[in-house]
Design a protein around this motif. Structure first.
Motif, short mmCIF file in Angstrom:
data_model
loop_
_atom_site.label_atom_id
_atom_site.label_comp_id
_atom_site.label_asym_id
_atom_site.label_seq_id
_atom_site.Cartn_x
_atom_site.Cartn_y
_atom_site.Cartn_z
N THR A 76 0.85 -1.19 0.00
CA THR A 76 0.00 0.00 0.00
C THR A 76 0.88 1.24 0.00
O THR A 76 2.02 1.22 0.48
CB THR A 76 -0.92 0.02 1.23
OG1 THR A 76 -0.12 0.20 2.41
CG2 THR A 76 -1.72 -1.27 1.36
N GLU A 102 -10.67 -5.81 -0.11
CA GLU A 102 -11.96 -5.20 0.25
C GLU A 102 -11.90 -4.55 1.63
O GLU A 102 -12.50 -3.49 1.85
CB GLU A 102 -13.06 -6.25 0.20
CG GLU A 102 -13.39 -6.72 -1.21
CD GLU A 102 -13.69 -5.58 -2.17
OE1 GLU A 102 -14.48 -4.68 -1.80
OE2 GLU A 102 -13.09 -5.57 -3.26
N LYS A 105 -10.24 -1.22 1.22
CA LYS A 105 -11.15 -0.24 0.62
C LYS A 105 -12.18 0.25 1.63
O LYS A 105 -12.60 1.42 1.59
CB LYS A 105 -11.85 -0.86 -0.59
CG LYS A 105 -10.95 -1.11 -1.78
CD LYS A 105 -11.72 -1.77 -2.90
CE LYS A 105 -10.86 -2.00 -4.13
NZ LYS A 105 -11.63 -2.69 -5.21
N ARG A 109 -8.81 5.01 2.58
CA ARG A 109 -9.11 5.67 1.30
C ARG A 109 -8.22 5.06 0.21
O ARG A 109 -7.02 5.30 0.19
CB ARG A 109 -8.87 7.18 1.41
CG ARG A 109 -9.78 7.83 2.45
CD ARG A 109 -9.72 9.35 2.39
NE ARG A 109 -10.56 9.94 3.43
CZ ARG A 109 -11.87 10.09 3.35
NH1 ARG A 109 -12.50 9.69 2.26
NH2 ARG A 109 -12.54 10.63 4.34
N VAL A 110 -8.82 4.26 -0.64
CA VAL A 110 -8.11 3.59 -1.74
C VAL A 110 -8.60 4.18 -3.06
O VAL A 110 -9.79 4.10 -3.37
CB VAL A 110 -8.34 2.06 -1.70
CG1 VAL A 110 -7.72 1.40 -2.93
CG2 VAL A 110 -7.75 1.47 -0.42
N GLN A 111 -7.68 4.76 -3.80
CA GLN A 111 -8.02 5.36 -5.10
C GLN A 111 -7.93 4.34 -6.23
O GLN A 111 -8.74 4.36 -7.14
CB GLN A 111 -7.07 6.53 -5.39
CG GLN A 111 -7.11 7.64 -4.36
CD GLN A 111 -8.46 8.30 -4.26
OE1 GLN A 111 -9.15 8.48 -5.25
NE2 GLN A 111 -8.86 8.64 -3.04
N ASP A 112 -6.91 3.47 -6.16
CA ASP A 112 -6.77 2.49 -7.23
C ASP A 112 -5.97 1.28 -6.75
O ASP A 112 -5.23 1.34 -5.77
CB ASP A 112 -6.12 3.10 -8.49
CG ASP A 112 -4.77 3.76 -8.21
OD1 ASP A 112 -4.16 3.48 -7.15
OD2 ASP A 112 -4.31 4.56 -9.05
#
Length: 296
Positions: A76, A102, A105, A109-112
């Motif tokens: 990450t 999951e 997410k 905060r996961v953008q991609d």
């Protein structure tokens, strides 16, 4: 972290992992129980000093003996980025889990999510923060060349994630390539542990030492004997009262008084007992997939 319920050293990784024990043919149920208990204790020790731990279970239904080492299949990154990696051994590819992604997410905060696992079909592998030791501040990806760290995959990751690749050759005294960079190098905020003597090219060795020093860190040179006790396989984490260096009890015992003194200027040593896990050729750092994401 992943708590294994059917742990055993992986026969598919024994050929190129010189840290893996060939004498680990103990009673299978006892071995698995010991590994499970070690992970439970490590998670509790980290939580006790204020480190947030997300603990997943691996019940062995997918035959994943190395599931206890999740840092190899994902990482990450600040800004909300997640990478998923191509794995060298076929049974390690089954360690990738949708429920882990999951959870990230849902909690952060996961953008991609950039998934490199398709590179496996082309024989290109890059085993996450085992293959790479990332300097998140200076944006350098230190990478020991091996069959688990392909140059094409490394270049692709560095382009996507804005790291400079710094690849080098590292070998043990028998001439065998080091299988993962994170067994010979640890980069913390104020210091770096690195087995400079295992980098045979003197020019490259000096370049790496200089690069680490130029970042403002104290460079702590580890011997091959210390590396064999997993002294390089450590990870600095943020605890309730400041940074802690998570490493195995065996690794901590291998450090000299002078080395400990340098570390303890800024960081508390947190030795953790994982002798059963270490039979599989990895130690505490391999057990921890760090989270560099912003909580929701």
């Amino acid at each position: 972290m992943v708590r294994p319920h059917h742990f055993h050293p992986n026969p598919q990784t024994a050929a190129d992992n010189s840290f893996q024990s060939q004498a680990a043919q103990a009673d299978a149920e006892l071995l698995a129980a010991q590994a499970r208990d070690e992970v439970t204790a490590v998670a509790a020790s980290l939580q006790a000093v204020g480190v947030t731990v997300h603990l997943f279970e691996d019940h062995g239904e997918r035959d994943t003996p190395d599931a206890v080492f999740p840092n190899n299949w994902f990482s990450t990154h600040a800004g909300g980025h997640v990478a998923v990696y191509p794995m060298y051994s076929s049974n390690r590819r089954r360690e990738r889990r949708a429920d882990v992604i999951e959870m990230l997410k849902a909690r952060y905060r996961v953008q991609d999510v950039i998934d490199y696992s398709g590179l496996e079909a082309d024989g290109l592998f890059l085993e996450g923060t085992g293959a790479m030791v990332l300097d998140h501040v200076e944006r350098v990806a230190y990478t020991a060349r091996s069959n688990r760290a392909d140059a094409v995959a490394l270049e692709r990751f560095c382009t996507h994630f804005n790291f400079e690749p710094m690849a080098f050759t590292a070998t043990d005294s028998a001439g065998q390539a080091v299988y993962h960079t994170n067994v010979i190098m640890c980069i913390a905020g104020a210091f770096a542990l690195v087995a400079l003597e295992m980098i045979p090219d003197p020019q490259r060795r000096d370049e790496i030492a200089a690069r680490l020093r130029d970042s403002g860190r104290d460079v702590i040179a580890l011997s091959e004997a210390q590396i064999n006790d997993f002294a390089g396989n450590a990870l600095e984490l943020m605890g309730r009262d400041g940074p802690v260096l998570a490493l195995s009890s065996r690794a901590a015992a291998a450090l000299s008084a002078e080395q400990r003194q340098v570390i303890e200027r800024t960081t508390r040593l947190l030795p953790l007992s994982v002798p059963t896990i270490e039979l599989a050729g990895g130690s505490v750092r391999c057990m921890l997939a760090g989270i560099h994401l912003t909580p929701r």
